[in-house]
Design a protein around this motif. Structure first.
Motif, PDB file in Angstrom:
ATOM      1  N   ALA A 199       0.843  -1.200   0.000  1.00  0.00           N
ATOM      2  CA  ALA A 199       0.000   0.000   0.000  1.00  0.00           C
ATOM      3  C   ALA A 199       0.883   1.258   0.000  1.00  0.00           C
ATOM      4  O   ALA A 199       0.617   2.211  -0.737  1.00  0.00           O
ATOM      5  CB  ALA A 199      -0.921  -0.024   1.219  1.00  0.00           C
ATOM      6  N   ARG A 200       1.944   1.231   0.821  1.00  0.00           N
ATOM      7  CA  ARG A 200       2.849   2.395   0.880  1.00  0.00           C
ATOM      8  C   ARG A 200       3.528   2.634  -0.460  1.00  0.00           C
ATOM      9  O   ARG A 200       3.673   3.775  -0.904  1.00  0.00           O
ATOM     10  CB  ARG A 200       3.912   2.179   1.969  1.00  0.00           C
ATOM     11  N   GLU A 201       3.925   1.546  -1.110  1.00  0.00           N
ATOM     12  CA  GLU A 201       4.608   1.651  -2.403  1.00  0.00           C
ATOM     13  C   GLU A 201       3.708   2.334  -3.445  1.00  0.00           C
ATOM     14  O   GLU A 201       4.193   2.986  -4.355  1.00  0.00           O
ATOM     15  CB  GLU A 201       4.999   0.240  -2.870  1.00  0.00           C
ATOM     16  N   THR A 203       1.313   4.624  -2.716  1.00  0.00           N
ATOM     17  CA  THR A 203       0.759   5.888  -2.245  1.00  0.00           C
ATOM     18  C   THR A 203       0.824   6.926  -3.359  1.00  0.00           C
ATOM     19  O   THR A 203       1.833   7.031  -4.051  1.00  0.00           O
ATOM     20  CB  THR A 203       1.559   6.432  -1.031  1.00  0.00           C
ATOM     21  N   GLY A 204      -0.283   7.676  -3.518  1.00  0.00           N
ATOM     22  CA  GLY A 204      -0.268   8.761  -4.492  1.00  0.00           C
ATOM     23  C   GLY A 204      -0.717   8.309  -5.874  1.00  0.00           C
ATOM     24  O   GLY A 204      -1.009   9.129  -6.733  1.00  0.00           O
ATOM     25  N   LYS A 205      -0.769   6.989  -6.099  1.00  0.00           N
ATOM     26  CA  LYS A 205      -1.267   6.512  -7.405  1.00  0.00           C
ATOM     27  C   LYS A 205      -2.774   6.361  -7.308  1.00  0.00           C
ATOM     28  O   LYS A 205      -3.299   5.914  -6.285  1.00  0.00           O
ATOM     29  CB  LYS A 205      -0.682   5.150  -7.743  1.00  0.00           C
TER      30      LYS A 205
END
Ligand code: EPU
Length: 336
Positions: A199-201, A203-205
């Motif tokens: 999920a962190r990887e 982020t922003g997408k």
């Protein structure tokens, strides 16, 4: 006649890159090849070993066995209303299959990208990563039943999946030879982002598609896991051990940063990588074998070592973890 190779070198057929020879080895490119090899008098009385990508085995010695090098290809898609049923030959490369289904607009396998090995090996240990296991995308396998001498279909239930476990490692070990795997990829697709790091990887997408999730999985794996083409390894060497809630509480009191995951049955899975790391093994080498520097769960072979050396190191690690935490960690790969 199936082509029998005698005293066949297996170094290129196991991702640890250990040297070992097979008494006989046969390339199996079709079900007919398989039946023929099994009927050959030279196979008589010899134990049988099936090797796909060799990415989940530790070869500790020469194999006085008939080794079947599983190379059956094939890719078929069936449209089943709510899902795509994708059937792959057992010898298909798993990651290539993941990429092909995504390219063909059938999402669902993206979290399982870059796992080494073959499609036929995937059900044996119920491969899993980043919140998805094979059993979540599984319809069945076609396999040769050596007891009955016929090909059979084994569905999800028959395969008895568990965490890195299945019928093929338990009661069915040695009995079934998988020749094709059928996956069930539901048409209603949702990304699985339950694994925090994934999920962190991402982020922003926004407007996530399967290819984007796949790329994130590949990025994480590439950072943490060694490429078997460069450093011999078999992925996670140990399974994450299960402990009771009470045992986990006791451990947590003594180790506030213990990493554990609650299970549906109330037990907890401990991060074996964390336990091993805590025992000081990360990046430690013992001659030609060692513990990977970026992920303590992965044992590596730098070349010139043996499976026996690796097992000795693995035992030392398991003993050390047990002495310190009172938990026994078990190897994930099959030891031959
Ligand atoms: N950790 C450490 N030190 C380490 C390694 C891990 O402290 O050296 C900690 C991490 O910080 C993290 C936790 O342990 O908090 C878990 O580590 P990670 O997220 O890397 O996952 P894992 O439990 O080590 C499992 C699977 C992997 C799979 C990943 C992602 C097992 C045995 N391993 O690893 O599967 O890719 O989760 O889902 O279940 C494999 O089976 O070969 C494999 C690579």
């Amino acid at each position: 006649m199936a082509d029998f190779h005698e005293f066949y070198p297996l170094r290129r057929h196991n991702t640890f890159g250990f040297d070992a020879r097979a008494r006989f080895a046969v390339h199996v490119r079709s079900e007919a090849d398989l039946v023929e090899a099994l009927a050959d008098p030279r196979a008589n009385g010899l134990p049988l070993v099936v090797l796909g990508g060799g990415s989940n085995v530790v070869l500790t010695r020469d194999l006085d066995a008939l080794v079947l090098l599983m190379e059956i290809q094939g890719y078929q898609v069936e449209d089943a209303d709510d899902a795509w049923l994708v059937t792959a030959g057992a010898g298909e490369n798993w990651n290539a299959l993941v990429n092909r289904t995504i390219a063909d607009s059938m999402p669902g396998l993206e979290n399982l990208a870059l796992i080494p090995g073959t499609a036929g090996a995937a059900p044996i240990q119920n491969i899993g990563a980043y919140g998805v296991e094979l059993r979540d995308r599984f319809e069945g396998v076609r396999a040769y039943d050596r007891h009955a001498g016929v090909f059979v279909w084994l569905d999800q239930r028959a395969c008895g999946f568990g965490y890195r476990d299945s019928l093929f490692k338990q009661a069915g070990a040695g009995r079934y030879i998988i020749t094709a795997v059928t996956l069930r990829l539901p048409k209603a697709w949702q990304p699985v982002l339950s694994y925090g790091e994934l999920a962190r990887e991402l982020t922003g997408k926004f407007a996530l598609d399967a290819a984007t999730v796949r790329d994130a999985v590949v990025a994480i794996r590439t950072r943490k896991l060694p490429d078997p083409a460069q450093i011999g390894n078999a992925g996670s060497f140990f399974k994450n051990p299960l402990v009771s809630a009470a045992q986990r509480d006791t451990l947590l009191q003594a180790n506030s940063d213990l990493v554990s995951y609650p299970q549906p049955d109330g037990s907890y899975k401990l991060a074996a990588g964390w336990l091993i790391d805590r025992c000081g093994f990360k990046g430690v080498n013992d001659g030609p074998v060692g513990v990977y520097g970026k992920q303590a769960l992965v044992l590596v072979h730098h070349g010139g070592g043996t499976g026996a050396m690796l097992l000795a190191l693995a035992n030392r690690i398991a003993d050390s973890v047990e002495a310190r935490f009172g938990v026994r960690i078990e190897p994930e790969p099959v030891v031959l």
